[in-house]
Each structure stands twice: as C-alpha cells, then as structure tokens.
Design a protein around this motif. Structure first.
Motif, PDB file in Angstrom:
ATOM      1  N   THR A   1       0.853  -1.184   0.000  1.00 29.92           N
ATOM      2  CA  THR A   1       0.000   0.000   0.000  1.00 29.92           C
ATOM      3  C   THR A   1       0.895   1.243   0.000  1.00 29.92           C
ATOM      4  OG1 THR A   1      -0.115  -0.085   2.413  1.00 29.92           O
ATOM      5  CG2 THR A   1      -1.911  -1.121   1.192  1.00 29.92           C
ATOM      6  N   ALA A   2       0.308   2.338  -0.371  1.00 30.44           N
ATOM      7  CA  ALA A   2       1.083   3.559  -0.543  1.00 30.44           C
ATOM      8  C   ALA A   2       1.604   4.088   0.788  1.00 30.44           C
ATOM      9  CB  ALA A   2       0.232   4.624  -1.223  1.00 30.44           C
ATOM     10  N   ARG A   3       2.878   4.443   0.802  1.00 28.10           N
ATOM     11  CA  ARG A   3       3.384   5.238   1.919  1.00 28.10           C
ATOM     12  C   ARG A   3       2.919   6.674   1.718  1.00 28.10           C
ATOM     13  NH1 ARG A   3       9.453   3.730   3.679  1.00 28.10           N
ATOM     14  NH2 ARG A   3       8.639   4.718   5.556  1.00 28.10           N
ATOM     15  N   LYS A   4       3.002   7.434   2.788  1.00 25.74           N
ATOM     16  CA  LYS A   4       2.508   8.809   2.745  1.00 25.74           C
ATOM     17  C   LYS A   4       3.627   9.751   3.146  1.00 25.74           C
ATOM     18  CE  LYS A   4      -2.013   9.476   3.703  1.00 25.74           C
ATOM     19  NZ  LYS A   4      -2.287   8.172   4.240  1.00 25.74           N
ATOM     20  N   VAL A   5       3.749  10.848   2.399  1.00 25.94           N
ATOM     21  CA  VAL A   5       4.804  11.840   2.598  1.00 25.94           C
ATOM     22  C   VAL A   5       4.167  13.219   2.700  1.00 25.94           C
ATOM     23  CG1 VAL A   5       6.731  13.001   1.441  1.00 25.94           C
ATOM     24  CG2 VAL A   5       6.623  10.514   1.444  1.00 25.94           C
ATOM     25  N   ALA A   6       4.620  14.014   3.661  1.00 24.15           N
ATOM     26  CA  ALA A   6       4.184  15.403   3.774  1.00 24.15           C
ATOM     27  C   ALA A   6       5.169  16.294   3.035  1.00 24.15           C
ATOM     28  CB  ALA A   6       4.100  15.822   5.245  1.00 24.15           C
ATOM     29  N   VAL A   7       4.651  17.188   2.210  1.00 27.81           N
ATOM     30  CA  VAL A   7       5.515  18.074   1.420  1.00 27.81           C
ATOM     31  C   VAL A   7       5.113  19.523   1.669  1.00 27.81           C
ATOM     32  CG1 VAL A   7       6.076  16.402  -0.389  1.00 27.81           C
ATOM     33  CG2 VAL A   7       4.012  17.793  -0.595  1.00 27.81           C
ATOM     34  N   GLU A   8       6.112  20.397   1.604  1.00 27.20           N
ATOM     35  CA  GLU A   8       5.860  21.821   1.835  1.00 27.20           C
ATOM     36  C   GLU A   8       6.895  22.621   1.068  1.00 27.20           C
ATOM     37  OE1 GLU A   8       5.240  24.961   5.548  1.00 27.20           O
ATOM     38  OE2 GLU A   8       6.229  23.040   5.901  1.00 27.20           O
ATOM     39  N   GLU A   9       6.457  23.733   0.501  1.00 27.19           N
ATOM     40  CA  GLU A   9       7.368  24.617  -0.216  1.00 27.19           C
ATOM     41  C   GLU A   9       7.895  25.670   0.755  1.00 27.19           C
ATOM     42  OE1 GLU A   9       7.580  26.618  -4.642  1.00 27.19           O
ATOM     43  OE2 GLU A   9       5.659  26.567  -3.595  1.00 27.19           O
ATOM     44  N   VAL A  10       9.205  25.696   0.940  1.00 26.57           N
ATOM     45  CA  VAL A  10       9.857  26.612   1.869  1.00 26.57           C
ATOM     46  C   VAL A  10      10.881  27.432   1.096  1.00 26.57           C
ATOM     47  CG1 VAL A  10      11.225  26.836   3.976  1.00 26.57           C
ATOM     48  CG2 VAL A  10       9.555  24.968   3.758  1.00 26.57           C
ATOM     49  N   ASP A  11      10.669  28.749   1.035  1.00 27.37           N
ATOM     50  CA  ASP A  11      11.595  29.641   0.336  1.00 27.37           C
ATOM     51  C   ASP A  11      11.864  29.172  -1.088  1.00 27.37           C
ATOM     52  OD1 ASP A  11      11.830  31.216   2.639  1.00 27.37           O
ATOM     53  OD2 ASP A  11      13.488  29.993   3.407  1.00 27.37           O
ATOM     54  N   GLY A  12      10.783  28.764  -1.778  1.00 24.01           N
ATOM     55  CA  GLY A  12      10.909  28.369  -3.173  1.00 24.01           C
ATOM     56  C   GLY A  12      11.418  26.965  -3.405  1.00 24.01           C
ATOM     57  N   THR A  13      11.664  26.207  -2.329  1.00 23.47           N
ATOM     58  CA  THR A  13      12.176  24.842  -2.463  1.00 23.47           C
ATOM     59  C   THR A  13      11.208  23.870  -1.799  1.00 23.47           C
ATOM     60  OG1 THR A  13      14.467  25.625  -2.419  1.00 23.47           O
ATOM     61  CG2 THR A  13      14.093  23.287  -1.941  1.00 23.47           C
ATOM     62  N   TRP A  14      10.890  22.775  -2.495  1.00 20.39           N
ATOM     63  CA  TRP A  14      10.010  21.767  -1.920  1.00 20.39           C
ATOM     64  C   TRP A  14      10.796  20.859  -0.999  1.00 20.39           C
ATOM     65  CZ3 TRP A  14       4.883  21.567  -1.856  1.00 20.39           C
ATOM     66  CH2 TRP A  14       4.180  22.388  -2.755  1.00 20.39           C
ATOM     67  N   ARG A  15      10.267  20.686   0.205  1.00 19.79           N
ATOM     68  CA  ARG A  15      10.885  19.804   1.203  1.00 19.79           C
ATOM     69  C   ARG A  15       9.878  18.731   1.588  1.00 19.79           C
ATOM     70  NH1 ARG A  15      14.518  23.589   4.470  1.00 19.79           N
ATOM     71  NH2 ARG A  15      15.409  24.912   2.841  1.00 19.79           N
ATOM     72  N   TRP A  16      10.372  17.631   2.138  1.00 21.52           N
ATOM     73  CA  TRP A  16       9.463  16.531   2.468  1.00 21.52           C
ATOM     74  C   TRP A  16       9.907  15.810   3.733  1.00 21.52           C
ATOM     75  CZ3 TRP A  16      11.029  11.421   2.799  1.00 21.52           C
ATOM     76  CH2 TRP A  16      12.311  11.137   2.299  1.00 21.52           C
ATOM     77  N   CYS A  17       8.972  15.104   4.337  1.00 26.32           N
ATOM     78  CA  CYS A  17       9.275  14.165   5.411  1.00 26.32           C
ATOM     79  C   CYS A  17       8.200  13.096   5.401  1.00 26.32           C
ATOM     80  CB  CYS A  17       9.355  14.856   6.774  1.00 26.32           C
ATOM     81  SG  CYS A  17       7.762  15.425   7.421  1.00 26.32           S
ATOM     82  N   LEU A  18       8.469  11.964   6.007  1.00 28.25           N
ATOM     83  CA  LEU A  18       7.449  10.935   6.119  1.00 28.25           C
ATOM     84  C   LEU A  18       6.263  11.468   6.910  1.00 28.25           C
ATOM     85  CD1 LEU A  18       9.687   7.807   6.864  1.00 28.25           C
ATOM     86  CD2 LEU A  18       8.636   8.463   4.683  1.00 28.25           C
ATOM     87  N   ASP A  19       5.087  11.069   6.508  1.00 28.26           N
ATOM     88  CA  ASP A  19       3.863  11.574   7.124  1.00 28.26           C
ATOM     89  C   ASP A  19       3.874  11.411   8.636  1.00 28.26           C
ATOM     90  OD1 ASP A  19       0.864  12.370   6.749  1.00 28.26           O
ATOM     91  OD2 ASP A  19       0.791  10.554   7.965  1.00 28.26           O
ATOM     92  N   GLU A  20       4.309  10.262   9.113  1.00 32.07           N
ATOM     93  CA  GLU A  20       4.279   9.993  10.545  1.00 32.07           C
ATOM     94  C   GLU A  20       5.336  10.775  11.318  1.00 32.07           C
ATOM     95  OE1 GLU A  20       6.474   6.479   8.551  1.00 32.07           O
ATOM     96  OE2 GLU A  20       4.786   7.820   8.122  1.00 32.07           O
ATOM     97  N   GLU A  21       6.291  11.375  10.609  1.00 27.49           N
ATOM     98  CA  GLU A  21       7.341  12.157  11.264  1.00 27.49           C
ATOM     99  C   GLU A  21       7.072  13.652  11.241  1.00 27.49           C
ATOM    100  OE1 GLU A  21      11.065  11.054   9.541  1.00 27.49           O
ATOM    101  OE2 GLU A  21      10.969   8.985  10.293  1.00 27.49           O
ATOM    102  N   TYR A  22       5.981  14.055  10.626  1.00 31.68           N
ATOM    103  CA  TYR A  22       5.652  15.480  10.540  1.00 31.68           C
ATOM    104  C   TYR A  22       5.071  15.979  11.859  1.00 31.68           C
ATOM    105  CZ  TYR A  22       3.177  19.770   9.279  1.00 31.68           C
ATOM    106  OH  TYR A  22       2.712  21.065   9.236  1.00 31.68           O
ATOM    107  N   TRP A  23       5.554  17.113  12.312  1.00 29.83           N
ATOM    108  CA  TRP A  23       4.944  17.870  13.408  1.00 29.83           C
ATOM    109  C   TRP A  23       4.985  19.343  13.022  1.00 29.83           C
ATOM    110  CZ3 TRP A  23       2.405  15.571  17.283  1.00 29.83           C
ATOM    111  CH2 TRP A  23       2.677  14.210  17.529  1.00 29.83           C
ATOM    112  N   PRO A  24       3.977  20.120  13.413  1.00 32.04           N
ATOM    113  CA  PRO A  24       3.913  21.527  13.002  1.00 32.04           C
ATOM    114  C   PRO A  24       4.825  22.432  13.825  1.00 32.04           C
ATOM    115  CG  PRO A  24       2.007  20.992  14.316  1.00 32.04           C
ATOM    116  CD  PRO A  24       2.767  19.712  14.144  1.00 32.04           C
TER     117      PRO A  24
END
Length: 489
Positions: free
Chosen positions: A457-480
């Motif tokens: 099944t699909a893994r899940k990744v959180a992505v965010e654009e920071v200062d014009g660059t896309w960054r990512w982390c595993l969904d379960e490792e994301y905290w705000p």
C-alpha cells in the motif's frame, strides 16, 4: 468532433500545480519510497480550514469547523490542523485515539458515527462532544458518566426526517439520526439525565448535496433548538454536517462534453468510451436512454466554503429570512464537519508506469501501473478526472500526440481497472514515467486501500514549499514545529 480527445483536466490550485511542475521531486520520492506513493500538503489543509472559518467571520457567526477525519488517515494533516483554530470529528475509537495523540484536547473533538462502548467511554473520559444518533446512545453515555463519576457530557442530537408544510423533502433516507417527529422521546431521555448530559444543540446528517434539502433541515434544527429551550435546556449550536463538495475539474465544458458523448456511446451513436461498454448506470431500452448517471458532478462551480456561504444566504423555507440571519437571532453557533471539502487540493497519488502495450483487439493502448484501484479510489467514489503525466527526466513526448489509454492496476483481477473509461493523455507514456492523480486526499487516497495479494500500500509523505524549495518528510514524522536541523529532508 467525436474523434477529438475527451479530456477531463484536473483543477490544480497554485500549491499543487507547483508541486507537479517540480518534476524531479515526485520521481525521486517514488524511486526512494516506492509506487504507489501519496503526497499530502499540510499548509493547503490549514489554508482550507481558514477559508471555512472566514465564512463564519464574514457573517458574524460563532462556531467551529470540524474535520471529518474519516476522509484521510494522514497524521501530518491532523497535526497541522491541531495548530489552527479548527476541530476534529472522530468516527471511530482509532480516530479518537489518533486525534488525542496528535495534540487535540477533548473540548476540540466531536465523536460521530456508530459508537461501541470503548469508543463512547474514551469520548466521555476526555470530554469530547458526543453527536448522538438516538436515545440508546444517550442512555449509554449517561450510564458511563454515572458509573465513572465523570463531568456532565456535552451532547448534540442528530436529527433526520425534516418536513416543510407537511411534505417530506428529503430525497434519500439516512441510516443516521433520529426522526424529528421523535424529538420528544429524546427530550424525555435528556430530562431524566440532567445531571449527566448537557445538550448543547442539534444537527443533521444528509446524504445529499441539495441546498434546498439542507435549508429545510437547518430550519428544522432551529425549531428543535426552541423545543429544547422550552424544556429548560440551554442549547446554542446547530450542526450542519458535511457534504460541501469539491470542484475536481478545470473546465465545465469538458465535463458537459464528456457526459454528452458518453450518452451517445451508450446509444451506439459513437464508439465506446469505456472498457467493455461500461455505462456508469445508463442503459438503453427500446431506443431510449434510461437509468441515472452514477457519477459525482466533477465540475462544481459552487463547492467548499462557497457552498456553506450560499447555504447561509438561502431563505428558510417557511420562516422566509436568510438562514444565517436566523442563526444570529437564535443566538446559535454554527458547527460544520467537512471532510472531502477540507482536503481539497491537499494530496496527490503517484503511480509508476510499468508496461505499455497495444490492445490485442485494436482498442486503446493498455497501460499497467504499480498501483491498483484501491490505492486511488477516484472512480470508486464516482469521480472522473485525468491523471497528470510526469515524464522521467528529459524524455521527449511519445509519437502521435494525444492518445487514449486504459489504465490497468497491479492485481491479478479482471476488475482491477484504475478507471473504466478511456483516459486521454497528451502522449503515450513510457515505462518509468509517473501518472499523478491529483486531489485524492478526500476519500480517494487511502479510504479503500488494502494489502490485497500482498501488494504494497502507498506510503505517505508530507511536502511543503519553503523559500521556493520543496521539502518533504514521512507523514508519521511530521509535526507543526521546526526542530533543530529542520523537519524536512
């Protein structure tokens, strides 16, 4: 005209469009984490919540927006929501546990859906609001409060079966809620358990997107609030549930043309548009098209926060004045529980192309993907929308221009078609290319995903654009929060 490609191009908000334009990142993520792969956008989620709240603000209404957690299992989305002013609707024990572990406190959680004793116990223990389906749930909740010495439990009464001028206006019967005709019985239960239950308001759950039906239900809820007050209670909430809709497609004309051509195909006036002549609920009898098109209206100019705003602008069916005005005059806050609408533009599902081959019977090419119909449940929810072709590196487009294909899944099942319709792509893909299914975060990303045939099944990744660059982390490792060294890879 019938030979022209029948595109159903996805609507892409700027954040999601930017992500898909960054062609190297999706390929790198799939190379490292496998196909299928789900990407979620927490910042878009927070933006959507703010837009729903702005509707309340413009109308000077108090209230809360509750995310219907069942729409998506993501930890990143739930944790990001916790850092906003929004709340969460948990429809199971697991969802309630997930919300609490993500930072939500009980006063920002509403529990809905069928409730077993364990689920109801934890809800009462943490002080969540219980959206009660009927007298049985109220009795069970009161018993738990008494048995464990808990504070009074906030409850909402979920009602159904509203009528206007004696005419039943709801087009579909709902399995949830208690008929408004039986409100007195619920009030009797509340009267017996005043020391255990605090009725804060009423709400409805409708399996419809009809504004007229929801207007009738909202007016009915306002009348029910008055009945509660006559019994000596102090309700102050009307809950309008979910069902605000999503606009999946970029162009209304494409949707209108596709549905027209599908009808022509069903009547034999053009070549088939689907695998095996599937007709999405239509049929021909004696030369006449019958049945109902079993598809989600994928182009919806009125959806999400705009739909909620329109609902509040409508005049009440019998009282005549705008529903938003009546809520203010009744001193009622508004609760809403969007799921699909709150996750709009918040996710994309990526699938790698494994094989491309001609159809043995001369039909559209067959494209096999490293995912299956359970991993991208768009059609399972009646949503027709084209995937976005992401070429690997600088691979030039294939010959021949636009091409129709059938998308096959990775299960050893005849029924494993990603979509039954012929999908038109700008060019024939090559093995190693990606197809990006946009806007899957609402029910279409992980709601039906399983490990059938031991396919991953699909893994899940959180992505965010920071200062014009896309960054990512595993969904379960994301905290705000930002840790030393950053939270993204």
């Amino acid at each position: 005209m019938s030979d022209a490609p029948l595109y159903l191009e996805p609507r892409l908000a700027p954040r999601l469009a930017s992500l898909l334009d960054t062609s190297g990142l999706p390929h790198a993520l799939v190379d490292g984490l496998g196909s299928p792969l789900n990407l979620v956008l927490p910042e878009q989620f927070a933006q959507n919540a703010a837009e729903f709240h702005s509707v309340l603000g413009r109308r000077r209404l108090g209230g809360r927006i509750y995310f219907a957690h069942k729409a998506n299992r993501s930890s990143a989305l739930v944790r990001r929501l916790c850092a906003t002013g929004a709340a969460l609707d948990a429809a199971s024990l697991g969802e309630l546990q997930h919300a609490l572990a993500s930072g939500f406190t009980g006063d920002r959680i509403m529990v809905t859906g069928p409730k077993d004793p364990e689920f109801l116990w934890l809800a009462a223990r943490c002080g969540a609001t219980v959206n009660a389906d009927g007298a049985g749930e109220l009795e069970a909740a009161a018993a738990l409060v008494g048995a464990y010495g808990l504070p009074r439990l906030r409850v909402l009464l979920r009602l159904s079966g509203f009528e206007v001028s004696g005419v039943r206006v709801l087009s579909r019967r709902s399995r949830f809620g208690t008929s408004v005709k039986d409100l007195d019985a619920l009030l009797d239960v509340l009267g017996r358990h005043r020391d255990a239950l605090e009725p804060v308001g009423v709400g409805y759950h409708l399996d419809t997107t009809s504004l007229d039906e929801k207007a009738a239900a909202l007016e009915g809820c306002l009348r029910a609030v008055e009945e509660l007050r006559l019994r000596g209670f102090q309700p102050h909430v009307v809950d309008v549930g979910g069902g605000f809709g999503v606009n999946y497609l970029a162009h209304a004309a494409q949707w209108e043309r596709y549905t027209t051509e599908l009808t022509r195909a069903v009547t034999g006036r053009r070549p088939p548009l689907t695998w095996g002549g599937h007709a999405y609920g239509l049929r021909v009898e004696n030369g006449t098209v019958k049945g109902a098109l079993g598809l989600y209206p994928a182009h919806r100019p009125l959806a999400g926060p705009g739909y909620l705003d329109e609902l509040l602008s409508l005049p009440a069916p019998t009282l005549g004045r705008p529903l938003g005005t009546l809520l203010l005059e009744s001193l009622c806050d508004l609760y809403a529980e969007p799921g699909r609408a709150l996750t709009d533009q918040c996710g994309v599902t990526l699938g790698r192309v494994l094989e491309v081959r001609p159809d043995a019977e001369g039909g559209p090419h067959l494209v096999r993907l490293a995912l299956n119909a359970g991993d991208v449940g768009l059609e399972d929810h009646g949503v027709l929308v084209d995937p976005v072709l992401l070429r690997r590196g600088s691979t030039p487009p294939g010959p021949g221009g636009p091409v129709g294909v059938h998308l096959l899944g990775n299960l050893c099942l005849e029924a494993d078609l990603i979509t039954r319709r012929t999908v038109f792509l700008p060019a024939l893909p090559d093995p190693g290319d990606l197809l990006a299914f946009a806007n899957t975060a609402g029910y279409c990303m992980d709601f039906t995903a399983t490990g059938a045939q031991r396919q991953p099944t699909a893994r899940k990744v959180a992505v965010e654009e920071v200062d014009g660059t896309w960054r990512w982390c595993l969904d379960e490792e994301y905290w705000p929060v930002t840790r030393s060294g950053g939270r993204y890879a």
